[in-house]
Enzyme design. Structure first.
Site, PDB file in Angstrom:
ATOM      1  N   ARG A  11      -2.408  -0.963   5.432  1.00 38.25           N
ATOM      2  CA  ARG A  11      -3.338  -1.453   4.969  1.00 38.25           C
ATOM      3  C   ARG A  11      -3.274  -2.568   4.067  1.00 38.25           C
ATOM      4  O   ARG A  11      -3.828  -3.613   3.627  1.00 38.25           O
ATOM      5  CB  ARG A  11      -4.211  -0.566   4.256  1.00 38.25           C
ATOM      6  CG  ARG A  11      -4.807   0.967   4.785  1.00 38.25           C
ATOM      7  CD  ARG A  11      -5.052   1.760   3.399  1.00 38.25           C
ATOM      8  NE  ARG A  11      -3.542   2.961   2.752  1.00 38.25           N
ATOM      9  CZ  ARG A  11      -3.837   3.355   1.654  1.00 38.25           C
ATOM     10  NH1 ARG A  11      -4.811   3.688   1.189  1.00 38.25           N
ATOM     11  NH2 ARG A  11      -2.839   4.186   1.583  1.00 38.25           N
ATOM     12  N   CYS A  22       0.884  -1.464  -0.128  1.00 37.08           N
ATOM     13  CA  CYS A  22      -0.066   0.194   0.044  1.00 37.08           C
ATOM     14  C   CYS A  22       0.902   1.078  -0.095  1.00 37.08           C
ATOM     15  O   CYS A  22       1.845   1.519  -0.381  1.00 37.08           O
ATOM     16  CB  CYS A  22      -1.151   0.602   0.895  1.00 37.08           C
ATOM     17  SG  CYS A  22      -0.964  -0.034   2.493  1.00 37.08           S
TER      18      CYS A  22
END
Lengths: 99, 280
Positions: B238, B233
């Site tokens: 994430r 990410c």
């Protein structure tokens, strides 16, 4: 390094720094501000872009790109939605009312 | 790997707040969240101050991790239940980190802090006192962690899963939209990466979608199950969330998280970059 965290929003007034596309506003239940609501920014395709937690004053703020955005708020007290079009650099305001 | 070994529900968590051998830990970047109220008995893990090296861009080393967990009162045979804000991004990052250092039984609270709050469950400001332990960590399990050279070599060879939002993938945004859009690196994504935003794996209340929905999500996005996968990410948290889905929930064998992610890749000199938003 700046992370991706979504801290509680501050109630400081949003200033136009001149180079950011800001989407901001308050989460409300009737006329009352709602803090602690989960506020998410969805793009024109309905795709999640970011989420923050509203401040005690109900304030939320996103740094977006020009375009049409949907702001959705989720709270124990209810949910709400608002549409906003950010046509360029500057501060774009919209409040979200829970029902 | 099955869901019940790696995820607990908020109901389970509430029933096990005082269970011996179960330790709850809140992981956030914004530690004021913990101060304002946390799950009773939960210790705090500060993503930035405690899990990152303060000088180099890397994790705390093995001995640093041992010292941290010992001080927190976490033992090797404890069941550690991690949760946090941001739909568990940093909790998932910590989960991956605990696995990297070989902790056996670590789980995520499904839905994290958001689900706990939306359920209206108890939060407290009381900070627990836990007796220190003597924690022993393993060497990092590098089968879970991808570095930059491997990522460049993976272009068109392995599955590269970019889990950022479509606007970040397309080069229109450099960071998630709750952060100022300031960064020195290039925008765009790693060539041949597919874009499966982390958020597609989660429901609005922060809980994970069902295994069937998750399988369909990656299948439709074109993930080739016969190939190894690297998720990335912007800074690797994430993608820990998606790494958790692919490896821990769906049972894919060879899945790595590239924690250098876009802040590293997008600053490398000379590597290929795809940027659909740049008009050539």
């Amino acid at each position: 390094m700046e992370g991706c965290g979504a801290p509680q929003q501050s109630a400081e007034p949003v200033r136009d720094s001149g180079d950011q596309v800001v989407v901001t506003g308050r989460v409300l239940a009737g006329d009352e501000p709602v803090g602690g609501a989960y506020v998410r920014l969805l793009d024109s395709g309905g795709e999640f872009t970011a989420e923050v937690v509203s401040a005690g004053s109900g304030d939320f703020r996103f740094y977006a790109a020009p375009g049409a955005w949907r702001v959705r708020a989720l709270h124990r007290a209810g949910t709400g939605e608002a549409l906003v079009t950010a046509d360029g650099v500057g501060v774009h305001r919209t409040d979200v009312v829970l029902s | 790997m099955s869901r019940e070994n790696v995820l607990v529900s908020t109901e389970w968590a509430e029933r096990n707040l005082n269970t011996e051998g179960v330790v709850f830990a809140e992981v956030d970047e914004d530690t004021t969240a913990y101060d304002g109220g946390h799950i009773p008995g939960a210790v705090r893990l500060d993503w930035k101050e405690e899990l990152q090296d303060h000088v180099r861009r890397d994790f705390v080393d093995r001995s640093g991790f041992e010292k941290l967990l010992s001080e927190k009162g976490i033992a090797n045979d404890d069941t550690v239940v991690l949760y946090g804000g941001n739909n568990n991004w940093f909790a998932a990052y910590a989960y991956w980190y605990f696995k990297l250092y070989g902790h056996q039984d670590v789980r995520l609270l499904d839905g994290g802090r958001k689900k706990w709050e939306l359920d209206g469950r108890e939060l407290t400001k009381e900070v627990p006192v836990r007796e220190a332990t003597t924690y022993t960590a393993s060497e990092q399990d590098l089968s879970l962690r991808a570095f930059r050279d491997e990522v460049v070599e993976a272009i068109n060879v392995k599955n590269l899963v970019d889990v950022r939002s479509p606007d970040e993938f397309a080069g229109r945004l450099l960071a998630p939209a709750h952060l100022p859009q300031e960064a020195a690196q290039r925008a765009g994504h790693i060539p041949s990466a597919i874009n499966v935003p982390w958020s597609k794996a989660a429901n609005e209340d922060g809980t994970f979608k069902s295994d069937e929905e998750l399988r369909a999500l990656y299948e439709e996005a074109g993930l080739d199950g016969s190939r190894p996968t690297i998720a990335y990410c912007r800074i690797g948290e994430r993608s820990s969330h998606s790494w958790f889905v692919l490896r821990e929930l769906l049972g894919h064998q060879d899945v790595k998280n590239y924690d250098g992610s876009w802040t590293e890749y997008g600053s490398l000199v000379g590597v290929p970059v795809a940027n659909p938003s740049e008009v050539s």
